[in-house]
Design a protein around this motif. Structure first.
Motif, PDB file in Angstrom:
ATOM      1  N   ASN A 130       0.856  -1.181   0.000  1.00 39.96           N
ATOM      2  CA  ASN A 130       0.000   0.000   0.000  1.00 39.96           C
ATOM      3  C   ASN A 130       0.896   1.236   0.000  1.00 39.96           C
ATOM      4  OD1 ASN A 130      -1.925   1.956   0.364  1.00 39.96           O
ATOM      5  ND2 ASN A 130      -3.132   0.747   1.833  1.00 39.96           N
ATOM      6  N   SER A 132       0.316   4.386  -0.297  1.00 36.03           N
ATOM      7  CA  SER A 132      -0.108   5.591   0.415  1.00 36.03           C
ATOM      8  C   SER A 132       0.298   5.567   1.885  1.00 36.03           C
ATOM      9  CB  SER A 132      -1.632   5.760   0.298  1.00 36.03           C
ATOM     10  OG  SER A 132      -2.296   4.648   0.867  1.00 36.03           O
ATOM     11  N   ARG A 133       0.584   4.386   2.432  1.00 37.09           N
ATOM     12  CA  ARG A 133       0.935   4.281   3.848  1.00 37.09           C
ATOM     13  C   ARG A 133       2.443   4.195   4.073  1.00 37.09           C
ATOM     14  NH1 ARG A 133      -3.525   0.023   6.373  1.00 37.09           N
ATOM     15  NH2 ARG A 133      -5.396   1.217   5.800  1.00 37.09           N
ATOM     16  N   ASN A 162       5.195   8.811  -6.780  1.00 32.37           N
ATOM     17  CA  ASN A 162       5.803   8.247  -5.577  1.00 32.37           C
ATOM     18  C   ASN A 162       7.220   7.760  -5.848  1.00 32.37           C
ATOM     19  OD1 ASN A 162       3.883   8.548  -3.472  1.00 32.37           O
ATOM     20  ND2 ASN A 162       2.617   6.950  -4.400  1.00 32.37           N
TER      21      ASN A 162
END
Length: 469
Positions: A130, A132-133, A162
Protein backbone atom coordinates in the motif's frame (compact mmCIF):
# COMPACT_ATOMS: atom_id res chain seq x y z
CA UNK A 1 10.01 -6.34 -28.45
CA UNK A 2 8.59 -8.73 -30.98
CA UNK A 3 10.11 -8.61 -34.43
CA UNK A 4 7.52 -7.81 -37.08
CA UNK A 5 8.45 -7.29 -40.71
CA UNK A 6 5.41 -6.47 -42.81
CA UNK A 7 6.83 -5.95 -46.28
CA UNK A 8 4.31 -4.06 -48.37
CA UNK A 9 4.68 -4.85 -52.04
CA UNK A 10 5.09 -2.04 -54.50
CA UNK A 11 2.55 -3.01 -57.15
CA UNK A 12 -0.37 -0.73 -56.28
CA UNK A 13 -0.18 0.89 -52.86
CA UNK A 14 2.57 2.76 -51.10
CA UNK A 15 2.11 5.38 -48.39
CA UNK A 16 3.43 8.84 -47.72
CA UNK A 17 2.57 11.46 -45.14
CA UNK A 18 2.99 15.22 -45.43
CA UNK A 19 2.99 17.14 -42.19
CA UNK A 20 1.03 20.39 -42.21
CA UNK A 21 1.93 22.90 -39.47
CA UNK A 22 -0.57 25.58 -38.54
CA UNK A 23 0.16 27.64 -35.43
CA UNK A 24 -1.84 30.53 -34.09
CA UNK A 25 -0.58 33.30 -31.80
CA UNK A 26 -1.46 31.37 -28.64
CA UNK A 27 0.55 28.39 -29.89
CA UNK A 28 3.56 30.64 -30.56
CA UNK A 29 3.30 32.13 -27.06
CA UNK A 30 3.15 28.67 -25.50
CA UNK A 31 6.21 27.60 -27.50
CA UNK A 32 8.19 30.60 -26.21
CA UNK A 33 7.27 29.85 -22.59
CA UNK A 34 7.70 26.07 -22.83
CA UNK A 35 11.35 25.02 -22.63
CA UNK A 36 10.43 21.54 -23.89
CA UNK A 37 9.04 22.95 -27.15
CA UNK A 38 10.90 22.16 -30.35
CA UNK A 39 11.36 24.20 -33.49
CA UNK A 40 8.42 23.96 -35.89
CA UNK A 41 10.55 24.62 -38.97
CA UNK A 42 13.78 22.64 -38.61
CA UNK A 43 16.81 22.78 -40.84
CA UNK A 44 17.04 20.03 -43.48
CA UNK A 45 18.44 16.79 -42.12
CA UNK A 46 18.11 17.79 -38.45
CA UNK A 47 14.54 16.74 -37.62
CA UNK A 48 12.59 13.52 -37.28
CA UNK A 49 9.26 15.30 -37.84
CA UNK A 50 10.19 15.95 -41.48
CA UNK A 51 12.27 12.89 -42.41
CA UNK A 52 11.92 13.66 -46.10
CA UNK A 53 14.36 16.56 -45.66
CA UNK A 54 17.24 14.19 -44.99
CA UNK A 55 20.41 14.73 -46.97
CA UNK A 56 20.82 10.99 -47.48
CA UNK A 57 18.54 10.75 -50.50
CA UNK A 58 16.21 8.11 -49.10
CA UNK A 59 13.85 5.98 -51.18
CA UNK A 60 10.74 7.56 -52.66
CA UNK A 61 7.23 6.37 -51.73
CA UNK A 62 6.96 4.85 -55.21
CA UNK A 63 9.64 2.31 -54.25
CA UNK A 64 9.28 1.86 -50.52
CA UNK A 65 6.05 2.50 -48.59
CA UNK A 66 6.15 4.78 -45.56
CA UNK A 67 4.07 4.95 -42.42
CA UNK A 68 1.67 7.66 -41.27
CA UNK A 69 4.55 9.31 -39.38
CA UNK A 70 6.45 9.75 -42.65
CA UNK A 71 9.15 7.11 -42.29
CA UNK A 72 9.90 4.12 -44.53
CA UNK A 73 8.59 0.81 -43.25
CA UNK A 74 11.48 -0.72 -41.31
CA UNK A 75 12.29 -4.35 -40.71
CA UNK A 76 11.61 -4.21 -36.99
CA UNK A 77 8.83 -2.77 -34.84
CA UNK A 78 10.04 -0.25 -32.27
CA UNK A 79 6.94 1.06 -30.47
CA UNK A 80 8.80 3.35 -28.04
CA UNK A 81 10.05 5.57 -30.86
CA UNK A 82 6.53 6.21 -32.09
CA UNK A 83 4.79 7.35 -28.91
CA UNK A 84 3.62 10.92 -29.31
CA UNK A 85 4.78 11.20 -32.91
CA UNK A 86 1.43 12.26 -34.49
CA UNK A 87 1.10 16.01 -34.04
CA UNK A 88 -2.68 16.03 -33.39
CA UNK A 89 -5.08 13.74 -31.57
CA UNK A 90 -7.06 13.26 -34.77
CA UNK A 91 -3.98 11.86 -36.51
CA UNK A 92 -3.31 9.58 -33.56
CA UNK A 93 -6.83 8.15 -33.68
CA UNK A 94 -6.71 7.71 -37.45
CA UNK A 95 -3.28 6.11 -37.44
CA UNK A 96 -3.47 2.94 -39.58
CA UNK A 97 -2.87 -0.22 -37.61
CA UNK A 98 -1.67 -2.08 -40.70
CA UNK A 99 1.71 -0.36 -40.76
CA UNK A 100 2.36 -1.46 -37.15
CA UNK A 101 5.02 1.24 -36.79
CA UNK A 102 3.05 4.37 -35.94
CA UNK A 103 1.17 3.72 -32.73
CA UNK A 104 -1.44 6.13 -31.34
CA UNK A 105 -0.13 8.30 -28.52
CA UNK A 106 -2.92 7.08 -26.22
CA UNK A 107 -1.25 3.64 -26.11
CA UNK A 108 2.21 4.95 -25.26
CA UNK A 109 2.01 4.03 -21.57
CA UNK A 110 0.75 0.51 -22.17
CA UNK A 111 4.13 -1.01 -22.98
CA UNK A 112 5.90 0.07 -19.82
CA UNK A 113 4.74 -2.86 -17.65
CA UNK A 114 7.34 -5.56 -18.13
CA UNK A 115 6.25 -9.23 -18.23
CA UNK A 116 8.73 -10.18 -15.50
CA UNK A 117 7.40 -7.64 -13.02
CA UNK A 118 3.78 -8.38 -13.93
CA UNK A 119 4.28 -11.86 -12.45
CA UNK A 120 4.27 -10.32 -8.93
CA UNK A 121 0.63 -11.07 -8.23
CA UNK A 122 -1.28 -9.03 -5.65
CA UNK A 123 -3.11 -10.49 -2.68
CA UNK A 124 -6.83 -11.13 -3.13
CA UNK A 125 -7.51 -9.08 0.06
CA UNK A 126 -5.63 -6.00 -1.11
CA UNK A 127 -2.54 -4.67 -2.86
CA UNK A 128 0.90 -6.21 -2.42
CA UNK A 129 2.23 -2.90 -1.03
CA UNK A 130 0.00 0.00 0.00
CA UNK A 131 1.99 2.94 -1.31
CA UNK A 132 -0.11 5.59 0.42
CA UNK A 133 0.93 4.28 3.85
CA UNK A 134 4.66 4.05 3.17
CA UNK A 135 7.05 6.34 5.02
CA UNK A 136 9.32 7.10 2.08
CA UNK A 137 11.78 9.06 4.22
CA UNK A 138 12.48 5.99 6.38
CA UNK A 139 12.99 3.67 3.39
CA UNK A 140 15.20 6.22 1.60
CA UNK A 141 17.74 5.85 4.41
CA UNK A 142 18.13 2.11 3.63
CA UNK A 143 19.88 2.08 0.21
CA UNK A 144 19.51 -1.64 -0.59
CA UNK A 145 15.83 -1.74 0.34
CA UNK A 146 15.13 1.62 -1.31
CA UNK A 147 16.41 0.45 -4.70
CA UNK A 148 14.22 -2.65 -4.70
CA UNK A 149 11.23 -0.61 -3.56
CA UNK A 150 11.82 1.95 -6.32
CA UNK A 151 11.91 -0.78 -8.98
CA UNK A 152 8.59 -2.13 -7.72
CA UNK A 153 6.90 1.28 -7.64
CA UNK A 154 8.26 2.35 -11.02
CA UNK A 155 7.82 -0.82 -13.08
CA UNK A 156 5.00 -2.72 -11.39
CA UNK A 157 2.75 -0.04 -9.90
CA UNK A 158 3.62 2.54 -12.60
CA UNK A 159 3.28 5.26 -9.96
CA UNK A 160 5.77 7.81 -11.22
CA UNK A 161 5.02 10.47 -8.58
CA UNK A 162 5.80 8.25 -5.58
CA UNK A 163 8.80 6.78 -7.38
CA UNK A 164 10.17 10.27 -7.99
CA UNK A 165 9.62 11.24 -4.34
CA UNK A 166 11.50 8.16 -3.15
CA UNK A 167 14.37 8.74 -5.58
CA UNK A 168 14.68 12.40 -4.56
CA UNK A 169 14.85 11.51 -0.85
CA UNK A 170 17.34 8.70 -1.48
CA UNK A 171 19.71 10.82 -3.57
CA UNK A 172 19.55 13.54 -0.93
CA UNK A 173 20.44 10.97 1.74
CA UNK A 174 23.36 9.82 -0.44
CA UNK A 175 24.56 13.45 -0.61
CA UNK A 176 24.04 13.49 -4.42
CA UNK A 177 26.99 11.14 -4.91
CA UNK A 178 25.10 8.04 -6.12
CA UNK A 179 24.82 8.07 -9.91
CA UNK A 180 22.18 5.29 -9.89
CA UNK A 181 19.59 7.49 -8.18
CA UNK A 182 20.25 10.32 -10.61
CA UNK A 183 19.47 7.98 -13.50
CA UNK A 184 16.23 6.92 -11.82
CA UNK A 185 15.20 10.55 -11.27
CA UNK A 186 15.94 11.18 -14.96
CA UNK A 187 13.73 8.23 -15.92
CA UNK A 188 10.88 9.64 -13.82
CA UNK A 189 11.26 13.08 -15.39
CA UNK A 190 11.26 11.47 -18.86
CA UNK A 191 8.01 9.66 -18.15
CA UNK A 192 6.47 12.89 -16.82
CA UNK A 193 7.44 14.76 -19.99
CA UNK A 194 10.03 16.99 -18.28
CA UNK A 195 12.76 16.32 -20.83
CA UNK A 196 15.12 19.18 -19.93
CA UNK A 197 15.18 18.15 -16.26
CA UNK A 198 15.79 14.56 -17.32
CA UNK A 199 18.68 15.70 -19.52
CA UNK A 200 20.34 17.45 -16.54
CA UNK A 201 20.05 14.34 -14.36
CA UNK A 202 21.48 11.99 -17.00
CA UNK A 203 24.38 14.35 -17.73
CA UNK A 204 25.18 14.60 -14.03
CA UNK A 205 25.09 10.79 -13.72
CA UNK A 206 27.45 10.43 -16.69
CA UNK A 207 29.99 12.72 -15.03
CA UNK A 208 30.06 10.47 -11.98
CA UNK A 209 29.90 7.09 -13.74
CA UNK A 210 30.25 6.37 -17.45
CA UNK A 211 27.53 3.82 -18.30
CA UNK A 212 26.06 2.62 -21.59
CA UNK A 213 22.52 2.62 -20.17
CA UNK A 214 22.79 6.28 -19.19
CA UNK A 215 23.93 7.17 -22.71
CA UNK A 216 20.91 5.32 -24.15
CA UNK A 217 18.49 7.13 -21.82
CA UNK A 218 20.01 10.52 -22.66
CA UNK A 219 19.70 9.73 -26.37
CA UNK A 220 16.00 8.93 -25.87
CA UNK A 221 15.55 12.38 -24.34
CA UNK A 222 17.19 14.04 -27.34
CA UNK A 223 15.07 12.03 -29.76
CA UNK A 224 11.90 13.06 -27.94
CA UNK A 225 13.09 16.68 -28.18
CA UNK A 226 13.55 16.09 -31.95
CA UNK A 227 17.32 16.52 -31.86
CA UNK A 228 18.61 13.47 -33.78
CA UNK A 229 21.96 15.08 -34.65
CA UNK A 230 22.71 15.63 -30.95
CA UNK A 231 21.75 12.01 -30.24
CA UNK A 232 24.06 10.83 -33.04
CA UNK A 233 26.98 12.81 -31.61
CA UNK A 234 26.26 11.36 -28.16
CA UNK A 235 26.29 7.80 -29.51
CA UNK A 236 29.56 8.39 -31.39
CA UNK A 237 31.18 9.82 -28.27
CA UNK A 238 29.99 6.76 -26.39
CA UNK A 239 31.57 4.48 -28.99
CA UNK A 240 34.92 6.16 -28.33
CA UNK A 241 34.66 5.11 -24.68
CA UNK A 242 32.94 1.76 -25.33
CA UNK A 243 34.32 0.51 -28.69
CA UNK A 244 32.17 -2.07 -30.44
CA UNK A 245 29.16 -1.66 -28.11
CA UNK A 246 26.25 -3.18 -30.07
CA UNK A 247 23.47 -1.12 -28.49
CA UNK A 248 25.20 2.16 -29.37
CA UNK A 249 25.84 1.13 -32.99
CA UNK A 250 22.24 -0.06 -33.28
CA UNK A 251 21.03 3.28 -31.87
CA UNK A 252 22.93 5.15 -34.60
CA UNK A 253 21.43 2.89 -37.27
CA UNK A 254 17.89 3.46 -35.95
CA UNK A 255 18.29 7.24 -36.07
CA UNK A 256 19.61 7.19 -39.64
CA UNK A 257 16.71 4.93 -40.62
CA UNK A 258 14.20 7.30 -39.02
CA UNK A 259 15.82 10.22 -40.86
CA UNK A 260 15.25 8.38 -44.16
CA UNK A 261 18.98 7.84 -44.70
CA UNK A 262 18.64 4.16 -45.51
CA UNK A 263 22.10 3.61 -47.02
CA UNK A 264 23.95 4.82 -43.90
CA UNK A 265 21.55 2.88 -41.67
CA UNK A 266 22.35 -0.33 -43.57
CA UNK A 267 26.09 0.26 -43.10
CA UNK A 268 25.69 0.58 -39.34
CA UNK A 269 23.45 -2.48 -39.17
CA UNK A 270 26.24 -4.40 -40.91
CA UNK A 271 28.64 -3.12 -38.25
CA UNK A 272 26.21 -4.50 -35.65
CA UNK A 273 26.38 -7.92 -37.29
CA UNK A 274 30.19 -7.81 -37.21
CA UNK A 275 29.97 -7.60 -33.41
CA UNK A 276 26.91 -9.83 -32.92
CA UNK A 277 25.92 -12.04 -35.84
CA UNK A 278 22.69 -13.14 -34.10
CA UNK A 279 21.20 -9.66 -33.74
CA UNK A 280 17.60 -10.11 -34.93
CA UNK A 281 16.85 -6.43 -35.51
CA UNK A 282 19.92 -5.87 -37.71
CA UNK A 283 19.27 -8.99 -39.79
CA UNK A 284 15.62 -8.04 -40.28
CA UNK A 285 16.36 -4.44 -41.26
CA UNK A 286 19.09 -5.40 -43.74
CA UNK A 287 16.78 -8.02 -45.27
CA UNK A 288 13.98 -5.47 -45.59
CA UNK A 289 16.38 -2.99 -47.23
CA UNK A 290 17.49 -5.58 -49.81
CA UNK A 291 13.87 -6.49 -50.56
CA UNK A 292 12.93 -2.90 -51.35
CA UNK A 293 16.14 -2.51 -53.36
CA UNK A 294 14.93 -5.16 -55.85
CA UNK A 295 17.19 -7.85 -54.40
CA UNK A 296 14.70 -10.43 -53.06
CA UNK A 297 17.22 -13.28 -53.39
CA UNK A 298 19.60 -11.60 -50.93
CA UNK A 299 16.72 -10.68 -48.60
CA UNK A 300 15.70 -14.34 -48.66
CA UNK A 301 19.11 -15.33 -47.29
CA UNK A 302 18.71 -13.00 -44.31
CA UNK A 303 15.21 -14.25 -43.50
CA UNK A 304 16.37 -17.85 -43.79
CA UNK A 305 19.08 -16.97 -41.28
CA UNK A 306 16.38 -15.76 -38.87
CA UNK A 307 14.52 -19.02 -39.39
CA UNK A 308 17.67 -20.99 -38.57
CA UNK A 309 18.10 -18.92 -35.39
CA UNK A 310 14.70 -20.04 -34.13
CA UNK A 311 12.51 -17.05 -34.99
CA UNK A 312 9.19 -18.66 -35.83
CA UNK A 313 6.26 -16.30 -36.31
CA UNK A 314 3.71 -15.03 -38.81
CA UNK A 315 5.74 -12.02 -39.95
CA UNK A 316 8.80 -14.06 -40.86
CA UNK A 317 6.87 -16.54 -43.02
CA UNK A 318 4.94 -13.65 -44.56
CA UNK A 319 8.22 -12.09 -45.65
CA UNK A 320 9.65 -15.41 -46.78
CA UNK A 321 6.60 -15.87 -49.02
CA UNK A 322 7.03 -12.43 -50.57
CA UNK A 323 10.76 -12.92 -51.15
CA UNK A 324 10.18 -16.34 -52.72
CA UNK A 325 7.53 -14.90 -55.04
CA UNK A 326 9.68 -12.01 -56.27
CA UNK A 327 12.71 -14.30 -56.52
CA UNK A 328 10.59 -16.61 -58.75
CA UNK A 329 10.80 -19.53 -56.32
CA UNK A 330 7.11 -20.30 -56.69
CA UNK A 331 7.30 -23.73 -55.03
CA UNK A 332 7.84 -22.14 -51.61
CA UNK A 333 5.57 -19.10 -51.95
CA UNK A 334 2.15 -20.53 -51.10
CA UNK A 335 3.47 -22.89 -48.41
CA UNK A 336 5.13 -19.93 -46.65
CA UNK A 337 1.89 -17.93 -46.73
CA UNK A 338 -0.05 -20.95 -45.45
CA UNK A 339 2.33 -21.22 -42.51
CA UNK A 340 2.00 -17.46 -41.91
CA UNK A 341 -1.82 -17.77 -41.78
CA UNK A 342 -1.48 -20.67 -39.35
CA UNK A 343 0.81 -18.67 -37.05
CA UNK A 344 -1.15 -15.38 -37.17
CA UNK A 345 -2.00 -14.26 -33.64
CA UNK A 346 -4.56 -11.55 -34.43
CA UNK A 347 -6.77 -10.28 -37.24
CA UNK A 348 -4.30 -7.53 -38.26
CA UNK A 349 -1.62 -10.12 -39.03
CA UNK A 350 -4.11 -12.27 -40.93
CA UNK A 351 -5.14 -9.22 -42.97
CA UNK A 352 -1.50 -8.52 -43.89
CA UNK A 353 -1.05 -12.07 -45.18
CA UNK A 354 -4.25 -12.00 -47.27
CA UNK A 355 -3.24 -8.60 -48.65
CA UNK A 356 0.10 -9.95 -49.85
CA UNK A 357 -1.62 -13.04 -51.25
CA UNK A 358 -3.76 -10.64 -53.25
CA UNK A 359 -0.60 -9.15 -54.76
CA UNK A 360 0.63 -12.65 -55.62
CA UNK A 361 -2.68 -13.27 -57.39
CA UNK A 362 -2.29 -10.00 -59.33
CA UNK A 363 1.23 -11.05 -60.28
CA UNK A 364 0.07 -14.39 -61.77
CA UNK A 365 -2.89 -12.73 -63.51
CA UNK A 366 -5.71 -14.33 -61.50
CA UNK A 367 -7.79 -11.22 -60.82
CA UNK A 368 -10.74 -13.17 -59.39
CA UNK A 369 -8.46 -14.69 -56.75
CA UNK A 370 -6.99 -11.24 -56.08
CA UNK A 371 -10.50 -9.84 -55.58
CA UNK A 372 -11.31 -12.55 -53.04
CA UNK A 373 -8.00 -12.04 -51.18
CA UNK A 374 -8.56 -8.29 -50.84
CA UNK A 375 -12.11 -8.95 -49.64
CA UNK A 376 -10.74 -11.33 -47.00
CA UNK A 377 -8.29 -8.61 -45.99
CA UNK A 378 -11.20 -6.28 -45.25
CA UNK A 379 -13.06 -9.03 -43.39
CA UNK A 380 -10.12 -9.29 -40.96
CA UNK A 381 -9.31 -5.57 -40.81
CA UNK A 382 -11.97 -3.13 -41.96
CA UNK A 383 -9.52 -0.17 -41.80
CA UNK A 384 -7.09 -1.50 -44.42
CA UNK A 385 -6.84 1.49 -46.77
CA UNK A 386 -4.53 -0.25 -49.26
CA UNK A 387 -7.02 -3.07 -49.78
CA UNK A 388 -9.82 -0.56 -50.50
CA UNK A 389 -7.59 1.12 -53.09
CA UNK A 390 -6.71 -2.16 -54.79
CA UNK A 391 -10.31 -3.33 -54.84
CA UNK A 392 -11.21 -0.04 -56.50
CA UNK A 393 -8.62 -0.70 -59.23
CA UNK A 394 -10.13 -4.13 -59.86
CA UNK A 395 -13.64 -2.63 -59.96
CA UNK A 396 -12.44 -0.05 -62.48
CA UNK A 397 -11.16 -2.88 -64.69
CA UNK A 398 -14.63 -4.43 -64.55
CA UNK A 399 -16.24 -1.10 -65.51
CA UNK A 400 -17.98 -0.56 -62.15
CA UNK A 401 -17.31 3.16 -61.86
CA UNK A 402 -19.52 4.02 -58.89
CA UNK A 403 -18.25 1.13 -56.74
CA UNK A 404 -14.67 2.12 -57.55
CA UNK A 405 -15.33 5.75 -56.62
CA UNK A 406 -16.86 4.75 -53.25
CA UNK A 407 -13.94 2.47 -52.44
CA UNK A 408 -11.41 5.17 -53.33
CA UNK A 409 -13.20 7.71 -51.13
CA UNK A 410 -13.02 5.24 -48.24
CA UNK A 411 -9.31 4.64 -48.84
CA UNK A 412 -8.48 8.36 -48.96
CA UNK A 413 -10.43 9.05 -45.76
CA UNK A 414 -8.75 6.19 -43.87
CA UNK A 415 -5.23 7.11 -45.02
CA UNK A 416 -5.01 10.72 -46.30
CA UNK A 417 -1.22 10.40 -46.55
CA UNK A 418 -1.46 7.91 -49.45
CA UNK A 419 -1.18 9.36 -52.93
CA UNK A 420 -2.65 6.38 -54.87
CA UNK A 421 -6.35 6.88 -53.97
CA UNK A 422 -6.17 10.56 -54.95
CA UNK A 423 -4.43 9.74 -58.22
CA UNK A 424 -6.92 6.98 -59.02
CA UNK A 425 -9.84 9.35 -58.31
CA UNK A 426 -8.24 11.87 -60.66
CA UNK A 427 -7.91 9.27 -63.45
CA UNK A 428 -11.46 8.01 -62.92
CA UNK A 429 -12.96 11.51 -62.91
CA UNK A 430 -10.98 12.50 -66.01
CA UNK A 431 -12.35 9.49 -67.90
CA UNK A 432 -15.98 10.36 -67.11
CA UNK A 433 -15.43 14.04 -67.96
CA UNK A 434 -15.48 15.55 -64.44
CA UNK A 435 -12.38 17.68 -65.00
CA UNK A 436 -12.77 19.86 -61.90
CA UNK A 437 -12.88 16.92 -59.51
CA UNK A 438 -10.01 15.30 -61.40
CA UNK A 439 -7.87 18.44 -61.00
CA UNK A 440 -8.63 18.67 -57.25
CA UNK A 441 -7.72 15.03 -56.67
CA UNK A 442 -4.55 15.36 -58.75
CA UNK A 443 -3.46 18.31 -56.61
CA UNK A 444 -3.94 16.21 -53.46
CA UNK A 445 -1.89 13.43 -55.03
CA UNK A 446 0.90 15.85 -55.90
CA UNK A 447 0.85 17.24 -52.36
CA UNK A 448 1.25 13.74 -50.92
CA UNK A 449 3.99 12.70 -53.38
CA UNK A 450 5.51 15.65 -55.29
CA UNK A 451 7.78 13.42 -57.37
CA UNK A 452 5.03 11.32 -58.97
CA UNK A 453 5.51 11.78 -62.72
CA UNK A 454 2.08 10.48 -63.77
CA UNK A 455 0.37 13.02 -61.50
CA UNK A 456 2.42 15.85 -62.96
CA UNK A 457 1.52 14.78 -66.51
CA UNK A 458 -2.18 14.57 -65.64
CA UNK A 459 -2.15 18.07 -64.11
CA UNK A 460 -0.43 19.38 -67.24
CA UNK A 461 -3.10 17.81 -69.47
CA UNK A 462 -5.91 19.21 -67.33
CA UNK A 463 -4.43 22.71 -67.44
CA UNK A 464 -4.31 22.47 -71.25
CA UNK A 465 -8.01 21.47 -71.25
CA UNK A 466 -8.88 24.43 -69.03
CA UNK A 467 -6.89 26.78 -71.27
CA UNK A 468 -8.86 25.59 -74.31
CA UNK A 469 -12.16 26.16 -72.51
Amino acid sequence: IQAAWNLKTRALTEMVYVDEIDMDQEGIAEMILDENAIAQVARPGTSLKLPGTSQGGGPSPAVRPVTQSGRPITGFVRPSTQGGRPSTMEQAIRTPRTALTARPITSASGGYVRPGTASMLTNPDGPFINLSRLNLTKYAQKPKLAKALFEYIFHHENDIKNALDLAALATEYAQFKDWWWKVQIGKCYYRLGLYREAEKQFKSALKQQDMVDTILYLAKVYLRLDQPVTALNLFKQGLERFPGEVTLICGIARIYEEMNNISLAAEYYKDVLKQDNTHVEAIACIGSNHFYSDQPEIALRFYRRLLQMGVYNCQLFNNLGLCCFYAQQYDMTLSSFERALFLAENEEETADVWYNLGHVAVGIGDLNLAYQCFKLTLVNNNDYAEAYNNLAVLEMRKGHTEQARALLQTASSLAPHMYEPHFNVAILSEKVGDLQRSYTAAQKSEEAFPGHVDTQQLIKQLKEHFAML
